[in-house]
Structure formats: structure tokens, C-alpha cells
Design a protein around this motif. Structure first.
Motif, mmCIF file in Angstrom:
data_model
loop_
_atom_site.group_PDB
_atom_site.id
_atom_site.type_symbol
_atom_site.label_atom_id
_atom_site.label_comp_id
_atom_site.label_asym_id
_atom_site.label_seq_id
_atom_site.Cartn_x
_atom_site.Cartn_y
_atom_site.Cartn_z
ATOM 1 N N PHE A 10 0.813 -1.204 0.140
ATOM 2 C CA PHE A 10 0.083 0.099 -0.038
ATOM 3 C C PHE A 10 0.868 1.146 -0.039
ATOM 4 O O PHE A 10 0.821 2.139 0.781
ATOM 5 C CB PHE A 10 -0.921 -0.025 1.269
ATOM 6 C CG PHE A 10 -1.785 -1.331 1.157
ATOM 7 C CD1 PHE A 10 -3.053 -1.446 0.659
ATOM 8 C CD2 PHE A 10 -1.479 -2.159 2.071
ATOM 9 C CE1 PHE A 10 -3.653 -2.408 0.600
ATOM 10 C CE2 PHE A 10 -2.296 -3.623 1.968
ATOM 11 C CZ PHE A 10 -3.350 -3.540 1.350
ATOM 12 N N ARG A 90 -4.961 -8.288 -11.034
ATOM 13 C CA ARG A 90 -5.151 -7.409 -12.101
ATOM 14 C C ARG A 90 -5.050 -8.239 -13.433
ATOM 15 O O ARG A 90 -5.917 -9.007 -13.738
ATOM 16 C CB ARG A 90 -4.137 -6.289 -11.951
ATOM 17 C CG ARG A 90 -4.755 -5.315 -11.065
ATOM 18 C CD ARG A 90 -3.512 -4.278 -10.497
ATOM 19 N NE ARG A 90 -2.649 -5.347 -9.796
ATOM 20 C CZ ARG A 90 -1.404 -4.560 -8.815
ATOM 21 N NH1 ARG A 90 -1.295 -3.598 -9.307
ATOM 22 N NH2 ARG A 90 -0.904 -5.534 -8.390
ATOM 23 N N ASP A 94 -0.158 -10.522 -12.805
ATOM 24 C CA ASP A 94 0.011 -10.848 -11.281
ATOM 25 C C ASP A 94 -0.074 -12.375 -11.037
ATOM 26 O O ASP A 94 0.305 -12.704 -10.209
ATOM 27 C CB ASP A 94 -1.396 -10.296 -10.919
ATOM 28 C CG ASP A 94 -1.347 -9.015 -10.434
ATOM 29 O OD1 ASP A 94 -0.182 -8.305 -10.425
ATOM 30 O OD2 ASP A 94 -2.361 -7.967 -10.232
ATOM 31 N N ASN A 123 -10.245 -0.491 -12.760
ATOM 32 C CA ASN A 123 -8.796 -0.352 -12.077
ATOM 33 C C ASN A 123 -7.625 -1.301 -12.392
ATOM 34 O O ASN A 123 -6.604 -1.477 -11.713
ATOM 35 C CB ASN A 123 -9.078 -0.644 -10.393
ATOM 36 C CG ASN A 123 -9.812 0.325 -9.842
ATOM 37 O OD1 ASN A 123 -9.954 1.710 -10.214
ATOM 38 N ND2 ASN A 123 -10.923 0.064 -8.987
HETATM 39 P P1 ADP Z 1 1.929 -6.068 -3.181
HETATM 40 O O1 ADP Z 1 3.030 -5.260 -2.865
HETATM 41 O O2 ADP Z 1 1.775 -7.180 -2.000
HETATM 42 O O3 ADP Z 1 1.503 -6.630 -4.459
HETATM 43 P P2 ADP Z 1 0.243 -3.972 -3.105
HETATM 44 O O4 ADP Z 1 0.145 -2.968 -2.055
HETATM 45 O O5 ADP Z 1 0.581 -3.461 -4.580
HETATM 46 O O6 ADP Z 1 1.087 -5.113 -2.643
HETATM 47 O O7 ADP Z 1 -1.229 -4.566 -3.203
HETATM 48 C C1 ADP Z 1 -2.087 -5.169 -2.335
HETATM 49 C C2 ADP Z 1 -3.294 -5.855 -2.728
HETATM 50 O O8 ADP Z 1 -4.306 -4.992 -3.511
HETATM 51 C C3 ADP Z 1 -2.583 -7.111 -3.651
HETATM 52 O O9 ADP Z 1 -3.477 -8.197 -3.550
HETATM 53 C C4 ADP Z 1 -2.864 -6.474 -4.851
HETATM 54 O O10 ADP Z 1 -2.956 -7.397 -5.803
HETATM 55 C C5 ADP Z 1 -4.079 -5.827 -4.949
HETATM 56 N N1 ADP Z 1 -4.230 -4.891 -5.884
HETATM 57 C C6 ADP Z 1 -3.242 -3.848 -5.915
HETATM 58 N N2 ADP Z 1 -3.715 -2.825 -7.049
HETATM 59 C C7 ADP Z 1 -5.135 -3.291 -7.375
HETATM 60 C C8 ADP Z 1 -6.114 -2.941 -8.505
HETATM 61 N N3 ADP Z 1 -5.850 -1.904 -9.197
HETATM 62 N N4 ADP Z 1 -6.918 -3.876 -8.315
HETATM 63 C C9 ADP Z 1 -7.328 -4.722 -7.868
HETATM 64 N N5 ADP Z 1 -6.405 -5.209 -6.896
HETATM 65 C C10 ADP Z 1 -5.334 -4.415 -6.739
#
Ligand code: ADP
Length: 164
Positions: A10, A90, A94, A123
């Protein structure tokens, strides 16, 4: 009672994250958003900022808690009484990493299931990295991050671009 963990870095929260958290909150009794403290990639935002932005962005969703964690995700989940890990999916890109992590977590603790929620169509392309890339070039990040934390995120990205 079913408890789910939504883990991630995040760095920073996006509208894509909030969408997944809101949908998980409808499916499970309790949702713990677990923010990873130590990431391989150095985070742009401090752990306190990442937690605060998520708390603001999920205000009013009663069954959601925002906490930080370190170490193995399955250990964190078990220690917090969670049965499920929720991840957002996504694009195809992924899939391979998520599949590998799911199988690993399943070996470490077969009691904890991983559930995937597909990204909403709007998204699909969105990530925290996109927010940072667009923001550091002076682009408009308002479509990508929750409105309530937009100013704080812009101001931190501006500070950051000065030192880059
Ligand atoms: P990580 O670094 O573990 O991938 P992220 O902070 O990027 O964590 O994402 C946290 C969660 O939110 C993960 O499960 C990721 O797949 C999901 N996520 C991130 N961006 C999106 C998006 N645009 N739509 C749906 N899920 C998302």
C-alpha cells in the motif's frame, strides 16, 4: 465468524486497493488490512503514513481494521484468527507471482485459504507504482488515489521528487 487478511505494501493506497477492501468487507465478518513494514523495494511512504492513509480511506467501514505486520503472512493470519487471505488480481502478469505465493502459503499453513478477487475493469491497470511514476512527473494523480488522502499523497510525492 470468518476473518480475512488483505495484505500488501500500500505504498500508497490506491482506489484499486479500496475497491478490493470494500468488496472483502461485504464477504467476510472481519477484514484485517495488513501493511507490510519491511519490503524488498524501499517504500516511498513511511509505515505510519501508509497506515494513516488506509485508515482515512476506509473510514466508516465498521468491520475493517488497519494494522502493520512483519514476517510470514500465514503466521500473522493464524495469530489473528484469520481463515482467509484475500488478494486482488489484475492482469495475467499478477498471476504467476500470486500462484507461487498461494502454493507456498498453503504448504506453510494448509488451514489458511487464499481467495482472489478480480480487479474491477476500471482499476485493471492501476498500481501504487503508477501513482508514484505519474506524480513524480507532475501528472494528475487524482483519478488514482482516494480523494480524502489526495493532498497528502501529492505533497509527499513532491517532497520526494526534490530529493531524487
Ligand atoms: P503487494 O506489494 O503485496 O503486491 P500492493 O500494495 O501492491 O501489495 O497490493 C495489495 C493488494 O491489492 C494485492 O492483493 C494486489 O493484488 C491488490 N491490488 C493492487 N492494485 C490493485 C488494483 N488496481 N485492482 C485490484 N487489486 C489491486
Amino acid at each position: 465468524m470468518t476473518t480475512a487478511v488483505c495484505p500488501g505494501s500500500f505504498d500508497p493506497v490506491t482506489v484499486g486497493h479500496v475497491d478490493i477492501i470494500k468488496r472483502a468487507a461485504k464477504m467476510f465478518d472481519r477484514v484485517i488490512v495488513a501493511v507490510l513494514i519491511n519490503m524488498d523495494k524501499k517504500p516511498w511512504f513511511t509505515i505510519d503514513e501508509r497506515l494513516e492513509f488506509l485508515r482515512k480511506a476506509t473510514e466508516g467501514i465498521d468491520n475493517v481494521e488497519i494494522v502493520s505486520f512483519n514476517g510470514l503472512l500465514v503466521d500473522f493470519a493464524a495469530a489473528n484468527g484469520a481463515d482467509v487471505i484475500v488478494r486482488g488480481l489484475r492482469a495475467v502478469s499478477d498471476f504467476e507471482y500470486e500462484f507461487q505465493m498461494t502454493l507456498t502459503n498453503n504448504k506453510l499453513n494448509p488451514e489458511i485459504e487464499t481467495v482472489f478477487l478480480t480487479s474491477s475493469a476500471e482499476n485493471m491497470y492501476l498500481s501504487s507504482s503508477i501513482v508514484k511514476q505519474v506524480g513524480v512527473m507532475g501528472g494528475d494523480v487524482s483519478p488514482f488515489v482516494p480523494h480524502c488522502v489526495l493532498d497528502e499523497i501529492i505533497s509527499r510525492i513532491k517532497q520526494r521528487s526534490k530529493v531524487l
